[in-house]
Design an enzyme around this catalytic site. Structure first.
Site, PDB file in Angstrom:
ATOM      1  N   SER A 155     -27.106  11.134 -13.842  1.00  0.00           N
ATOM      2  CA  SER A 155     -26.181  10.727 -14.891  1.00  0.00           C
ATOM      3  C   SER A 155     -26.151  11.769 -16.006  1.00  0.00           C
ATOM      4  O   SER A 155     -25.741  12.907 -15.786  1.00  0.00           O
ATOM      5  CB  SER A 155     -26.558   9.329 -15.389  1.00  0.00           C
ATOM      6  OG  SER A 155     -25.536   8.764 -16.162  1.00  0.00           O
ATOM      7  N   ASP A 231     -20.466   2.406  -8.367  1.00  0.00           N
ATOM      8  CA  ASP A 231     -21.030   2.741  -9.674  1.00  0.00           C
ATOM      9  C   ASP A 231     -20.083   2.247 -10.768  1.00  0.00           C
ATOM     10  O   ASP A 231     -18.901   2.595 -10.797  1.00  0.00           O
ATOM     11  CB  ASP A 231     -21.202   4.254  -9.764  1.00  0.00           C
ATOM     12  CG  ASP A 231     -21.995   4.716 -10.970  1.00  0.00           C
ATOM     13  OD1 ASP A 231     -21.773   4.176 -12.074  1.00  0.00           O
ATOM     14  OD2 ASP A 231     -22.816   5.635 -10.818  1.00  0.00           O
ATOM     15  N   HIS A 264     -25.254   2.536 -10.003  1.00  0.00           N
ATOM     16  CA  HIS A 264     -25.778   3.621 -10.842  1.00  0.00           C
ATOM     17  C   HIS A 264     -27.297   3.552 -11.006  1.00  0.00           C
ATOM     18  O   HIS A 264     -27.875   4.362 -11.711  1.00  0.00           O
ATOM     19  CB  HIS A 264     -25.107   3.539 -12.220  1.00  0.00           C
ATOM     20  CG  HIS A 264     -25.169   4.794 -13.029  1.00  0.00           C
ATOM     21  ND1 HIS A 264     -24.492   5.945 -12.683  1.00  0.00           N
ATOM     22  CD2 HIS A 264     -25.820   5.079 -14.198  1.00  0.00           C
ATOM     23  CE1 HIS A 264     -24.704   6.876 -13.583  1.00  0.00           C
ATOM     24  NE2 HIS A 264     -25.518   6.386 -14.513  1.00  0.00           N
TER      25      HIS A 264
END
Length: 286
Positions: A155, A231, A264
């Site tokens: 991320s 996600d 995620h």
């Protein structure tokens, strides 16, 4: 450079340690984790840096990333720093508790930049920390072969891994990312972070934007990216397709994979972590 050992535990024949030092870059104490596989006296091993995402410390990947078995098998040192400077009196950490979206700016959200705007400029120097200070510390205190470095991240940390590698050609033999923020100049997380830390100069933003760096001529030896298609941040914040398109335009070698049903979280990261470690190992050995 004095290093304080906070903990060590044997794992998969190696040692998982947590360490702290006084950072010249951030002006604070910084904590990081290192896993060192079993090795012969005097032997050096390749090193893989892992940059974490928003809200995380070194502990998230250390506790949930499931990298040790693969690193032990491939004999790779794994290094996981923090995501920002920390301290109760640190300028920039005194964000009101009721601030909307507090998690994506300030404490735990350093974005791997050297801030130029007050009050962050004094301590928020995560670019210099991960590019210069931390590697020198690893070289001085651990059996690391710094001629064989790889970098990965998740991320915000995926953004960090891509941009650190693109800005430092030749340093990293291998680069990968999990669900990276590929074009922070074009998404809300990036607007908030880059604007807050760097001000309104979009040229400065471009040095922290993987798509902009690739469009500007920066290149990697190769690239592996995994992104979950379930996600929750994919469409608004991550925009993986922008990286796919940039690599295609530039002829940048890249394997960018959409993984069906994954979100995620570290359930996603841990699923593919071993494969990433082995991918790095193939490029770091020899």
């Amino acid at each position: 450079m004095t290093l304080e050992t906070l903990s060590t535990n044997k794992a998969f024949g190696g040692v998982q340690g947590v360490y702290r030092h006084e950072s010249r870059e951030t002006g604070t104490a910084m904590t990081f984790a290192v896993f060192v596989p079993d090795h012969a006296p005097g032997e050096t091993l390749p090193v893989l840096f892992y940059l974490s995402g928003l809200t995380c410390t070194h502990a998230n990947v250390m506790e949930k990333g499931e990298y040790r078995a693969a690193c032990a098998a491939e004999r790779i040192i794994f290094v996981a720093p923090d995501t920002s400077p920390r301290g109760p009196d640190l300028a920039g950490n005194a964000v009101p508790d009721d601030t909307e979206g507090k998690y994506d700016f300030g404490l735990g959200a350093g974005f791997y930049v050297d801030a130029t705007q007050p009050p962050f400029a004094q301590h928020y120097r995560m670019r210099s920390y991960v590019e210069q200070e931390l590697p020198a510390l690893i070289a001085a205190h651990f059996p690391a072969d710094m001629a064989r470095q790889g970098v990965t991240g998740h991320s915000m940390g995926g953004h960090g891994a891509l941009t650190v590698a693109l800005r430092n050609p030749g340093r990293f033999r291998s680069v990968s990312a999990f669900a990276p923020i590929v074009a922070p100049s074009q998404v809300p997380w990036g607007h908030k972070a880059l604007g807050g830390y760097l001000g309104d100069d979009k040229a400065a933003w471009a040095q922290h934007d993987a798509v902009a760096l690739i469009d500007g001529g920066a290149r990697l030896p190769d690239l592996l990216v995994d992104q979950g298609d379930a996600d929750q941040f994919l469409e608004e914040q991550l925009k993986t397709a922008l990286l796919t398109d940039a690599c295609a335009r530039a002829g940048q070698p890249a394997t960018i994979r959409m993984q069906p049903g994954y979100d995620h979280s570290y359930y996603f990261i841990s699923t593919f972590m071993g494969e990433h470690v082995r991918w790095h190992a193939a490029r770091l050995k020899g």
